[in-house]
Design a protein around this motif. Structure first.
Motif, PDB file in Angstrom:
ATOM      1  N   GLU A  40       0.855  -1.185   0.000  1.00 21.27           N
ATOM      2  CA  GLU A  40       0.000   0.000   0.000  1.00 21.27           C
ATOM      3  C   GLU A  40       0.890   1.234   0.000  1.00 21.27           C
ATOM      4  OE1 GLU A  40      -2.637  -0.082   3.368  1.00 21.27           O
ATOM      5  OE2 GLU A  40      -3.657  -1.889   2.672  1.00 21.27           O
ATOM      6  N   PHE A  41       0.463   2.255  -0.742  1.00 20.63           N
ATOM      7  CA  PHE A  41       1.175   3.534  -0.820  1.00 20.63           C
ATOM      8  C   PHE A  41       0.322   4.586  -0.135  1.00 20.63           C
ATOM      9  CE2 PHE A  41       2.429   0.981  -4.404  1.00 20.63           C
ATOM     10  CZ  PHE A  41       3.801   1.176  -4.501  1.00 20.63           C
ATOM     11  N   SER A  42       0.857   5.217   0.901  1.00 25.50           N
ATOM     12  CA  SER A  42       0.126   6.242   1.636  1.00 25.50           C
ATOM     13  C   SER A  42       0.732   7.610   1.341  1.00 25.50           C
ATOM     14  CB  SER A  42       0.197   5.964   3.136  1.00 25.50           C
ATOM     15  OG  SER A  42      -0.361   7.043   3.847  1.00 25.50           O
ATOM     16  N   PRO A  43      -0.102   8.599   0.994  1.00 23.29           N
ATOM     17  CA  PRO A  43       0.439   9.934   0.758  1.00 23.29           C
ATOM     18  C   PRO A  43       0.970  10.572   2.042  1.00 23.29           C
ATOM     19  CG  PRO A  43      -1.951   9.999   0.675  1.00 23.29           C
ATOM     20  CD  PRO A  43      -1.552   8.557   0.806  1.00 23.29           C
ATOM     21  N   LEU A  44       0.466  10.145   3.193  1.00 24.11           N
ATOM     22  CA  LEU A  44       0.913  10.672   4.473  1.00 24.11           C
ATOM     23  C   LEU A  44       2.338  10.187   4.731  1.00 24.11           C
ATOM     24  CD1 LEU A  44       0.163  12.287   6.988  1.00 24.11           C
ATOM     25  CD2 LEU A  44      -0.648  10.171   7.999  1.00 24.11           C
ATOM     26  N   GLY A  45       3.298  11.067   4.618  1.00 20.44           N
ATOM     27  CA  GLY A  45       4.696  10.705   4.808  1.00 20.44           C
ATOM     28  C   GLY A  45       5.295   9.938   3.648  1.00 20.44           C
ATOM     29  N   LYS A  46       4.539   9.836   2.548  1.00 22.15           N
ATOM     30  CA  LYS A  46       4.994   9.071   1.384  1.00 22.15           C
ATOM     31  C   LYS A  46       5.568   7.725   1.834  1.00 22.15           C
ATOM     32  CE  LYS A  46       5.485  12.824  -1.764  1.00 22.15           C
ATOM     33  NZ  LYS A  46       6.179  13.335  -2.900  1.00 22.15           N
ATOM     34  N   SER A  47       4.745   6.968   2.537  1.00 18.52           N
ATOM     35  CA  SER A  47       5.185   5.705   3.112  1.00 18.52           C
ATOM     36  C   SER A  47       4.535   4.517   2.415  1.00 18.52           C
ATOM     37  CB  SER A  47       4.873   5.671   4.607  1.00 18.52           C
ATOM     38  OG  SER A  47       3.474   5.759   4.809  1.00 18.52           O
ATOM     39  N   THR A  48       5.229   3.395   2.527  1.00 20.52           N
ATOM     40  CA  THR A  48       4.686   2.127   2.035  1.00 20.52           C
ATOM     41  C   THR A  48       4.605   1.170   3.214  1.00 20.52           C
ATOM     42  OG1 THR A  48       6.893   1.277   1.479  1.00 20.52           O
ATOM     43  CG2 THR A  48       5.650   2.345  -0.284  1.00 20.52           C
ATOM     44  N   VAL A  49       3.603   0.320   3.183  1.00 16.71           N
ATOM     45  CA  VAL A  49       3.491  -0.793   4.117  1.00 16.71           C
ATOM     46  C   VAL A  49       3.057  -1.998   3.309  1.00 16.71           C
ATOM     47  CG1 VAL A  49       2.955   0.602   6.154  1.00 16.71           C
ATOM     48  CG2 VAL A  49       1.103  -0.262   4.738  1.00 16.71           C
ATOM     49  N   GLY A  50       3.384  -3.170   3.797  1.00 13.13           N
ATOM     50  CA  GLY A  50       2.971  -4.348   3.066  1.00 13.13           C
ATOM     51  C   GLY A  50       3.292  -5.625   3.798  1.00 13.13           C
ATOM     52  N   LEU A  51       3.002  -6.706   3.105  1.00 16.97           N
ATOM     53  CA  LEU A  51       3.267  -8.048   3.596  1.00 16.97           C
ATOM     54  C   LEU A  51       3.970  -8.799   2.491  1.00 16.97           C
ATOM     55  CD1 LEU A  51       2.862 -10.372   5.648  1.00 16.97           C
ATOM     56  CD2 LEU A  51       0.645 -10.785   4.559  1.00 16.97           C
ATOM     57  N   GLY A  52       5.131  -9.323   2.797  1.00 14.77           N
ATOM     58  CA  GLY A  52       5.852 -10.172   1.855  1.00 14.77           C
ATOM     59  C   GLY A  52       5.422 -11.610   2.047  1.00 14.77           C
ATOM     60  N   PRO A  53       6.050 -12.519   1.349  1.00 15.31           N
ATOM     61  CA  PRO A  53       5.729 -13.929   1.558  1.00 15.31           C
ATOM     62  C   PRO A  53       5.975 -14.392   2.995  1.00 15.31           C
ATOM     63  CG  PRO A  53       6.833 -13.651  -0.534  1.00 15.31           C
ATOM     64  CD  PRO A  53       6.901 -12.323   0.183  1.00 15.31           C
ATOM     65  N   CYS A  54       6.823 -13.680   3.750  1.00 13.80           N
ATOM     66  CA  CYS A  54       7.141 -14.073   5.127  1.00 13.80           C
ATOM     67  C   CYS A  54       6.859 -12.997   6.167  1.00 13.80           C
ATOM     68  CB  CYS A  54       8.627 -14.428   5.246  1.00 13.80           C
ATOM     69  SG  CYS A  54       9.201 -15.681   4.108  1.00 13.80           S
ATOM     70  N   ASN A  55       7.169 -11.762   5.850  1.00 10.82           N
ATOM     71  CA  ASN A  55       7.204 -10.701   6.849  1.00 10.82           C
ATOM     72  C   ASN A  55       6.447  -9.454   6.417  1.00 10.82           C
ATOM     73  OD1 ASN A  55       9.315 -11.572   8.969  1.00 10.82           O
ATOM     74  ND2 ASN A  55      10.288 -12.061   7.026  1.00 10.82           N
ATOM     75  N   ASN A  56       5.989  -8.699   7.421  1.00 11.49           N
ATOM     76  CA  ASN A  56       5.493  -7.346   7.167  1.00 11.49           C
ATOM     77  C   ASN A  56       6.694  -6.466   6.836  1.00 11.49           C
ATOM     78  OD1 ASN A  56       2.627  -7.569   7.891  1.00 11.49           O
ATOM     79  ND2 ASN A  56       3.419  -8.026   9.931  1.00 11.49           N
ATOM     80  N   PHE A  57       6.462  -5.392   6.097  1.00 10.44           N
ATOM     81  CA  PHE A  57       7.543  -4.455   5.801  1.00 10.44           C
ATOM     82  C   PHE A  57       6.993  -3.047   5.708  1.00 10.44           C
ATOM     83  CE2 PHE A  57       5.972  -5.700   1.623  1.00 10.44           C
ATOM     84  CZ  PHE A  57       5.887  -4.496   0.952  1.00 10.44           C
ATOM     85  N   GLY A  71       8.389   1.173   4.326  1.00  9.26           N
ATOM     86  CA  GLY A  71       9.402   1.941   3.621  1.00  9.26           C
ATOM     87  C   GLY A  71       8.833   3.280   3.204  1.00  9.26           C
ATOM     88  N   ARG A  72       9.500   3.889   2.246  1.00 10.21           N
ATOM     89  CA  ARG A  72       9.087   5.194   1.733  1.00 10.21           C
ATOM     90  C   ARG A  72       9.136   5.154   0.214  1.00 10.21           C
ATOM     91  NH1 ARG A  72       8.588   9.094   5.258  1.00 10.21           N
ATOM     92  NH2 ARG A  72       9.370  10.774   3.998  1.00 10.21           N
ATOM     93  N   PHE A  73       8.440   6.089  -0.415  1.00 11.48           N
ATOM     94  CA  PHE A  73       8.454   6.183  -1.869  1.00 11.48           C
ATOM     95  C   PHE A  73       8.524   7.629  -2.296  1.00 11.48           C
ATOM     96  CE2 PHE A  73       3.983   6.714  -0.915  1.00 11.48           C
ATOM     97  CZ  PHE A  73       3.540   7.625  -1.864  1.00 11.48           C
ATOM     98  N   LEU A 106       8.773   6.178 -10.283  1.00 10.54           N
ATOM     99  CA  LEU A 106       8.520   5.798  -8.896  1.00 10.54           C
ATOM    100  C   LEU A 106       9.785   5.179  -8.328  1.00 10.54           C
ATOM    101  CD1 LEU A 106       6.605   5.100  -6.458  1.00 10.54           C
ATOM    102  CD2 LEU A 106       6.076   2.980  -7.686  1.00 10.54           C
ATOM    103  N   GLN A 107      10.196   5.660  -7.189  1.00  9.98           N
ATOM    104  CA  GLN A 107      11.326   5.056  -6.494  1.00  9.98           C
ATOM    105  C   GLN A 107      10.881   4.665  -5.099  1.00  9.98           C
ATOM    106  OE1 GLN A 107      14.594   7.859  -6.765  1.00  9.98           O
ATOM    107  NE2 GLN A 107      15.334   6.768  -8.559  1.00  9.98           N
ATOM    108  N   LEU A 108      11.305   3.473  -4.676  1.00 12.54           N
ATOM    109  CA  LEU A 108      10.982   2.964  -3.347  1.00 12.54           C
ATOM    110  C   LEU A 108      12.270   2.792  -2.561  1.00 12.54           C
ATOM    111  CD1 LEU A 108       8.517   0.194  -4.527  1.00 12.54           C
ATOM    112  CD2 LEU A 108       7.902   2.366  -3.519  1.00 12.54           C
ATOM    113  N   SER A 109      12.223   3.129  -1.285  1.00  9.98           N
ATOM    114  CA  SER A 109      13.381   2.861  -0.435  1.00  9.98           C
ATOM    115  C   SER A 109      13.493   1.346  -0.254  1.00  9.98           C
ATOM    116  CB  SER A 109      13.207   3.541   0.924  1.00  9.98           C
ATOM    117  OG  SER A 109      12.132   2.956   1.642  1.00  9.98           O
ATOM    118  N   THR A 110      14.633   0.906   0.226  1.00  9.93           N
ATOM    119  CA  THR A 110      14.771  -0.511   0.540  1.00  9.93           C
ATOM    120  C   THR A 110      13.792  -0.816   1.666  1.00  9.93           C
ATOM    121  OG1 THR A 110      17.091  -0.487  -0.086  1.00  9.93           O
ATOM    122  CG2 THR A 110      16.366  -2.297   1.331  1.00  9.93           C
TER     123      THR A 110
END
Length: 147
Positions: free
Chosen positions: A61-78, A80-82, A90-94
């Motif tokens: 998910e991409f949130s305009p608030l703080g230009k942040s990303t959240v998500g779920l990988g095959p194993c873990n939540n994660f 970042g920023r975009f 579009l560039q995403l942080s690690t």
């Protein structure tokens, strides 16, 4: 004398045209934001579920608030920023994942690495495609979650 009469009209026309350009650029961006994008494939390898739980599916998910990303990988939540640039750049942080090991850790690493390599995106219907700077094919494909 004629110049003074036309100057306000010229400025108004310039302002109107520039605001049209911004609206056209904002439309693709708005389609990207505040949507849950469910992971469909990584480098053309289909991904149907997450090992996180039997019912969970990987997403971003991409949130305009703080230009942040959240998500779920095959194993873990994660998280970042975009950042978005002109066009569909579009560039995403690690992504920073939680640290739960799982049997498909290699797939998760590939997913998170591809997120960090993202250079541009395309949205077609309910599909989001993320591309790196070199490949013609998308590295990651997502589908808009049903509401």
């Amino acid at each position: 004398m004629m110049f003074r009469r036309l100057l306000p009209l010229a400025l108004l026309a310039t302002f109107a045209l520039s605001s049209c350009e911004k609206d056209q650029e904002a439309e693709p961006t708005a389609a990207l934001l505040e949507v849950r994008w469910m992971l469909a494939s990584i480098d053309a390898f289909p991904v149907g579920a997450s090992s996180y739980s039997g019912t969970a599916q990987s997403y971003i998910e991409f949130s305009p608030l703080g230009k942040s990303t959240v998500g779920l990988g095959p194993c873990n939540n994660f998280s970042g920023r975009f950042s978005l640039s002109s066009g569909q750049q579009l560039q995403l942080s690690t992504p920073i994942p939680t640290q739960t090991p799982c049997p498909v850790q290699t797939l998760e690493t590939q997913y998170l690495d591809n997120l960090a390599l993202t250079a541009r995106y395309e949205i077609s219907g309910d599909e989001l495609r993320l591309y790196d700077a070199t490949a013609a094919a998308p590295r990651l494909v997502f589908r808009r979650a049903a509401r």
